[in-house]
Scaffold this motif. Structure first.
Motif, PDB file in Angstrom:
ATOM      1  N   GLY A 168       0.786  -1.224   0.000  1.00  0.00           N
ATOM      2  CA  GLY A 168       0.000   0.000   0.000  1.00  0.00           C
ATOM      3  C   GLY A 168       0.821   1.277   0.000  1.00  0.00           C
ATOM      4  O   GLY A 168       0.263   2.383   0.075  1.00  0.00           O
ATOM      5  N   GLN A 169       2.140   1.149  -0.106  1.00  0.00           N
ATOM      6  CA  GLN A 169       3.013   2.321  -0.039  1.00  0.00           C
ATOM      7  C   GLN A 169       2.978   3.146  -1.328  1.00  0.00           C
ATOM      8  O   GLN A 169       2.909   2.598  -2.431  1.00  0.00           O
ATOM      9  CB  GLN A 169       4.456   1.898   0.234  1.00  0.00           C
ATOM     10  N   ASP A 170       3.057   4.450  -1.187  1.00  0.00           N
ATOM     11  CA  ASP A 170       3.223   5.357  -2.319  1.00  0.00           C
ATOM     12  C   ASP A 170       4.718   5.441  -2.606  1.00  0.00           C
ATOM     13  O   ASP A 170       5.426   6.302  -2.078  1.00  0.00           O
ATOM     14  CB  ASP A 170       2.652   6.736  -1.973  1.00  0.00           C
ATOM     15  N   VAL A 171       5.213   4.548  -3.439  1.00  0.00           N
ATOM     16  CA  VAL A 171       6.650   4.449  -3.673  1.00  0.00           C
ATOM     17  C   VAL A 171       7.184   5.696  -4.371  1.00  0.00           C
ATOM     18  O   VAL A 171       8.248   6.225  -4.010  1.00  0.00           O
ATOM     19  CB  VAL A 171       6.975   3.190  -4.508  1.00  0.00           C
ATOM     20  N   LEU A 172       6.469   6.191  -5.360  1.00  0.00           N
ATOM     21  CA  LEU A 172       6.937   7.358  -6.095  1.00  0.00           C
ATOM     22  C   LEU A 172       6.977   8.607  -5.222  1.00  0.00           C
ATOM     23  O   LEU A 172       7.814   9.488  -5.417  1.00  0.00           O
ATOM     24  CB  LEU A 172       6.047   7.626  -7.312  1.00  0.00           C
ATOM     25  N   GLY A 173       6.056   8.679  -4.271  1.00  0.00           N
ATOM     26  CA  GLY A 173       6.004   9.850  -3.412  1.00  0.00           C
ATOM     27  C   GLY A 173       6.817   9.720  -2.140  1.00  0.00           C
ATOM     28  O   GLY A 173       6.745  10.598  -1.269  1.00  0.00           O
ATOM     29  N   LYS A 174       7.608   8.660  -2.026  1.00  0.00           N
ATOM     30  CA  LYS A 174       8.371   8.409  -0.802  1.00  0.00           C
ATOM     31  C   LYS A 174       9.276   9.582  -0.445  1.00  0.00           C
ATOM     32  O   LYS A 174       9.363   9.983   0.719  1.00  0.00           O
ATOM     33  CB  LYS A 174       9.215   7.146  -0.959  1.00  0.00           C
ATOM     34  N   ILE A 175       9.917  10.144  -1.439  1.00  0.00           N
ATOM     35  CA  ILE A 175      10.847  11.237  -1.172  1.00  0.00           C
ATOM     36  C   ILE A 175      10.141  12.431  -0.536  1.00  0.00           C
ATOM     37  O   ILE A 175      10.684  13.106   0.336  1.00  0.00           O
ATOM     38  CB  ILE A 175      11.587  11.667  -2.462  1.00  0.00           C
ATOM     39  N   HIS A 176       8.904  12.677  -0.944  1.00  0.00           N
ATOM     40  CA  HIS A 176       8.152  13.796  -0.377  1.00  0.00           C
ATOM     41  C   HIS A 176       7.755  13.511   1.074  1.00  0.00           C
ATOM     42  O   HIS A 176       7.772  14.412   1.918  1.00  0.00           O
ATOM     43  CB  HIS A 176       6.918  14.074  -1.227  1.00  0.00           C
ATOM     44  N   HIS A 177       7.413  12.251   1.353  1.00  0.00           N
ATOM     45  CA  HIS A 177       7.078  11.872   2.729  1.00  0.00           C
ATOM     46  C   HIS A 177       8.293  12.000   3.637  1.00  0.00           C
ATOM     47  O   HIS A 177       8.198  12.474   4.767  1.00  0.00           O
ATOM     48  CB  HIS A 177       6.541  10.445   2.767  1.00  0.00           C
ATOM     49  N   ILE A 178       9.448  11.572   3.122  1.00  0.00           N
ATOM     50  CA  ILE A 178      10.678  11.647   3.911  1.00  0.00           C
ATOM     51  C   ILE A 178      11.030  13.101   4.198  1.00  0.00           C
ATOM     52  O   ILE A 178      11.374  13.468   5.330  1.00  0.00           O
ATOM     53  CB  ILE A 178      11.833  10.944   3.165  1.00  0.00           C
ATOM     54  N   ASN A 179      10.955  13.939   3.181  1.00  0.00           N
ATOM     55  CA  ASN A 179      11.266  15.355   3.371  1.00  0.00           C
ATOM     56  C   ASN A 179      10.298  16.010   4.349  1.00  0.00           C
ATOM     57  O   ASN A 179      10.689  16.861   5.160  1.00  0.00           O
ATOM     58  CB  ASN A 179      11.227  16.083   2.022  1.00  0.00           C
ATOM     59  N   TYR A 180       9.029  15.602   4.281  1.00  0.00           N
ATOM     60  CA  TYR A 180       8.028  16.160   5.197  1.00  0.00           C
ATOM     61  C   TYR A 180       8.356  15.803   6.637  1.00  0.00           C
ATOM     62  O   TYR A 180       8.279  16.643   7.543  1.00  0.00           O
ATOM     63  CB  TYR A 180       6.644  15.636   4.818  1.00  0.00           C
ATOM     64  N   GLN A 181       8.727  14.534   6.838  1.00  0.00           N
ATOM     65  CA  GLN A 181       9.076  14.108   8.187  1.00  0.00           C
ATOM     66  C   GLN A 181      10.309  14.825   8.713  1.00  0.00           C
ATOM     67  O   GLN A 181      10.385  15.191   9.888  1.00  0.00           O
ATOM     68  CB  GLN A 181       9.296  12.591   8.209  1.00  0.00           C
ATOM     69  N   LYS A 182      11.304  15.052   7.837  1.00  0.00           N
ATOM     70  CA  LYS A 182      12.513  15.767   8.235  1.00  0.00           C
ATOM     71  C   LYS A 182      12.184  17.195   8.653  1.00  0.00           C
ATOM     72  O   LYS A 182      12.743  17.713   9.625  1.00  0.00           O
ATOM     73  CB  LYS A 182      13.522  15.767   7.090  1.00  0.00           C
ATOM     74  N   ASN A 183      11.287  17.806   7.899  1.00  0.00           N
ATOM     75  CA  ASN A 183      10.938  19.193   8.185  1.00  0.00           C
ATOM     76  C   ASN A 183      10.182  19.338   9.511  1.00  0.00           C
ATOM     77  O   ASN A 183      10.169  20.406  10.123  1.00  0.00           O
ATOM     78  CB  ASN A 183      10.103  19.780   7.060  1.00  0.00           C
ATOM     79  N   ARG A 184       9.526  18.255   9.941  1.00  0.00           N
ATOM     80  CA  ARG A 184       8.766  18.293  11.175  1.00  0.00           C
ATOM     81  C   ARG A 184       9.650  18.102  12.404  1.00  0.00           C
ATOM     82  O   ARG A 184       9.249  18.409  13.516  1.00  0.00           O
ATOM     83  CB  ARG A 184       7.688  17.211  11.176  1.00  0.00           C
ATOM     84  N   MET A 185      10.833  17.569  12.158  1.00  0.00           N
ATOM     85  CA  MET A 185      11.738  17.263  13.274  1.00  0.00           C
ATOM     86  C   MET A 185      12.431  18.546  13.807  1.00  0.00           C
ATOM     87  O   MET A 185      12.634  19.489  13.081  1.00  0.00           O
ATOM     88  CB  MET A 185      12.781  16.232  12.841  1.00  0.00           C
TER      89      MET A 185
END
Length: 264
Positions: free
Chosen positions: A247-264
């Motif tokens: 169920g993962q959005d593989v193509l959008g993974k980079i955006h999810h990772i960047n979002y999580q980094k920005n929240r930290m």
């Protein structure tokens, strides 16, 4: 027909190795194609033959080169008598994130040759054996939502080749259905590192925040799908593009990772 023979490209390690193990366990002879991992391929062949009583032979070949593909098929056919199944597992991938203009001429050519042209070479060379038996299975590998021809940021060469391969797979399925040959594509999720060779039971003890089902994907997840698609009972499955992503959005993974980094 006797015991069927499956040729798996890039089978000495990773997902190809896990697939070879699963097919040998299910009674298929296995051609273990390798490019650089000779010792691993030879060791795997010995292990599969001893454990499952099948014929498992390592055969060298750089599938991005037509000449190597010709020699690979000739050698495999001479040793096994026929080629019934091709698992197009191998495919080069540039891990470094690059925009389209940053790819070198050589990188682009290698990516297209290794992910698209190689499938044409090996399939064309194997079709006579499958047609003679009126039975065959061709499995290709794509990526999440490949059938929609999506853009994939920083992966232009890989995405272009695999998108073409999706159309190739469906065309082959339509053309060869009357010959008892099926063609299907599997689209893996983000299966990386050691998980390429590990199993489902192991994965259930781990967590993965980016995968909706909550665990990492494994080589066994993919190998089980392959095992079904190459079976006798899968003769009604052809031209299918099957996501195995958790169920993962593989193509959008980079955006999810960047979002999580920005929240930290």
């Amino acid at each position: 027909m006797g015991r069927k023979t499956a040729l798996i490209t890039g089978a000495s390690r990773g997902i190809g190795k896990r697939t070879a193990i699963t097919l040998a366990e299910n009674g298929y002879n296995v051609v273990i194609n390798y490019h650089k991992s000779k010792e691993e391929a030879e060791s795997l062949g010995q292990q599969l033959s001893a454990a499952f009583g099948v014929q498992a032979a390592p055969i060298h070949g750089d599938i991005s080169k037509k000449e190597d593909c010709e020699r690979l098929i000739q050698t495999a056919a001479a040793e096994f008598g026929s080629i019934d199944i091709i698992i197009h597992n191998a495919g080069p991938y540039v891990a470094e994130r690059k925009t389209l203009d940053e790819y070198s001429w050589e990188e682009w050519e290698y990516m297209v040759n290794g992910n698209l042209n190689s499938v044409f070479y090996l399939t064309k060379l194997s079709l006579p054996y499958m047609r003679a038996n009126q039975w065959g299975r061709v499995i290709t590998f794509g990526f999440d939502r490949v059938e929609t021809a999506p853009g994939w940021i920083y992966r232009s060469a890989f995405a272009a080749a695999k998108t073409g391969l999706a159309s190739f797979t469906r065309t082959l399925a339509a053309e060869e259905a009357s010959n008892g040959i099926t063609a299907n594509m599997i689209c893996p999720g983000d299966i990386a590192g050691e998980w390429k060779e590990r199993g489902i039971t192991e994965a259930r003890t781990a967590e993965h925040d980016l995968v909706p089902v909550g665990r990492p994907g494994t080589g066994e997840d993919l190998a089980r799908v392959v095992a079904f698609l190459v079976s006798e009972d899968a003769d009604f499955m052809t031209g299918s593009i099957i996501p195995v992503t958790g169920g993962q959005d593989v193509l959008g993974k980079i955006h999810h990772i960047n979002y999580q980094k920005n929240r930290m």
